[in-house]
Design an enzyme around this catalytic site. Structure first.
Site, PDB file in Angstrom:
ATOM      1  N   ASP A  31       0.766  -1.367   0.031  1.00 14.66           N
ATOM      2  CA  ASP A  31       0.026  -0.038   0.072  1.00 14.66           C
ATOM      3  C   ASP A  31       0.801   1.332  -0.098  1.00 14.66           C
ATOM      4  O   ASP A  31       0.870   1.981   0.882  1.00 14.66           O
ATOM      5  CB  ASP A  31      -0.945  -0.041   1.257  1.00 14.66           C
ATOM      6  CG  ASP A  31      -1.828  -1.065   1.192  1.00 14.66           C
ATOM      7  OD1 ASP A  31      -2.258  -1.904   0.061  1.00 14.66           O
ATOM      8  OD2 ASP A  31      -2.237  -1.458   2.288  1.00 14.66           O
ATOM      9  N   GLU A 199     -11.496  -0.242  -3.197  1.00 12.17           N
ATOM     10  CA  GLU A 199     -10.794   0.486  -2.065  1.00 12.17           C
ATOM     11  C   GLU A 199      -9.495   1.215  -2.630  1.00 12.17           C
ATOM     12  O   GLU A 199      -9.278   1.215  -4.088  1.00 12.17           O
ATOM     13  CB  GLU A 199      -9.959  -0.604  -0.899  1.00 12.17           C
ATOM     14  CG  GLU A 199      -9.287  -1.740  -1.626  1.00 12.17           C
ATOM     15  CD  GLU A 199      -9.002  -2.771  -0.447  1.00 12.17           C
ATOM     16  OE1 GLU A 199      -9.584  -2.638   0.612  1.00 12.17           O
ATOM     17  OE2 GLU A 199      -8.449  -3.863  -0.745  1.00 12.17           O
TER      18      GLU A 199
END
Length: 320
Positions: A31, A199
């Site tokens: 991420d 997401e």
């Protein structure tokens, strides 16, 4: 004949993606958040885990060095998971001469999350001050999950995109880096399929449009339970003239109705690219960055690699 046509189209799609640019040194990430320091152009890369991993390099290609953690003692937010922070998003504000990092405190698989923020003058390890929660959480059981924050300035006004699964990705105006404006968040993207797997929003502007990128699909545990082909992470994009709503994909489908043009998906040894963002490189221009699993190295999260590609533009749509 029909199956042959589908196979041909799949192979053509796979072959359409460029391989990641080179990376040397410490190339693990998860991420990632990425920012090029204003003063000297040095890159700082932030990653999920602990107090947010920080690596730095003189150029996007490296050599990358593991520097430590932004918040080595975790977050001051009193919430489960405050020692294992997720999904950093970093930006710079000229008026304060500071860098701001949004992060998430959460419990895996649950809608039980808080978004916090920290600030720094340099992005170096040891320079970060934690300011705690910005008031965005799931305590009142909202339709969204408060993780994966992404800061964006729209027509001069700051806003925050966030969300994962449930009712998708939302946007809320900000009063300042530490406070929400008194306006309710609104939905900007949703995926009706596969348990609403959407997401990692990242919005940016190019030309006359605002582009919303996001990750769709199953985002991990590939070493334990490999999903069906095509159900792993991939990166998609929609665009909007206003930046606050009405995002559509290249075919005109609404991003709130499972729309999204594929920007990058698994190909060759690149598996499940996601957790993406866009950085304005001083030499390369707009660059897409992300994490991915290299099939030659392993599929566990500890094997993830830092990937990047220059964006190309055709008829107002990005590609790699």
């Amino acid at each position: 004949m029909y199956r042959s046509t589908l196979l041909f189209l799949f192979i053509a799609l796979v072959n359409a993606f460029a391989n990641p640019g080179p990376c040397t040194g410490d190339c693990w990430t998860h991420d990632p958040g990425l920012y090029q320091r204003k003063s000297d152009g040095r890159y700082f890369r932030f990653a999920t885990g602990g107090g947010i991993h920080i690596s730095s390099a003189p150029a996007i290609v490296g050599p990358w060095e593991d520097n430590g953690f932004a918040l080595p003692n975790g977050s001051k937010i009193n919430h489960a998971g405050n020692d294992n922070l997720w999904a950093p998003d970093v930006h710079y504000q000229e008026n304060t001469k500071k860098y701001y990092m949004y992060y998430s405190v959460s419990v895996l698989g649950k809608k039980d999350s808080v978004i916090g923020v920290a600030s720094s003058d340099t992005m170096e390890v040891g320079s970060w001050t934690d300011h705690g929660s910005i008031g965005l959480n799931t305590s009142n059981n909202p339709p969204y999950n408060t993780i994966d924050a992404n800061w964006i300035r729209i027509d001069g006004a700051p806003a925050l995109n966030f969300g994962s699964y449930w009712q998708g990705i939302f946007q809320v105006p900000l009063k300042n880096p530490f406070e929400l404006a008194e306006i309710a968040p609104h939905q900007i993207a949703w995926n009706a399929s596969l348990n609403h797997r959407i997401e990692a929003a990242f919005e940016f502007k190019h030309g006359n449009y605002y582009y919303l990128t996001f990750s769709s699909g199953l985002g991990g545990n590939y070493d334990v339970n490999l999903p069906a082909q095509g159900e792993e992470y991939s990166i998609h994009v929609c665009r909007s003239e206003g930046g606050r709503n009405n995002f559509v994909d290249k075919s005109g489908r609404s991003c709130r109705e499972s729309g999204g043009t594929t920007l990058l998906a698994s190909h060759g040894n690149v598996y499940a690219p996601g957790g993406q963002g866009i950085v304005e490189d001083k030499n390369l221009g707009q660059v897409l960055y992300y994490h991915y699993a290299d099939k030659t190295k392993g599929l566990a999260k500890t094997d993830y690699q830092f990937g990047w590609n220059r964006l190309n533009w055709v008829d107002g749509w990005p590609s790699v």
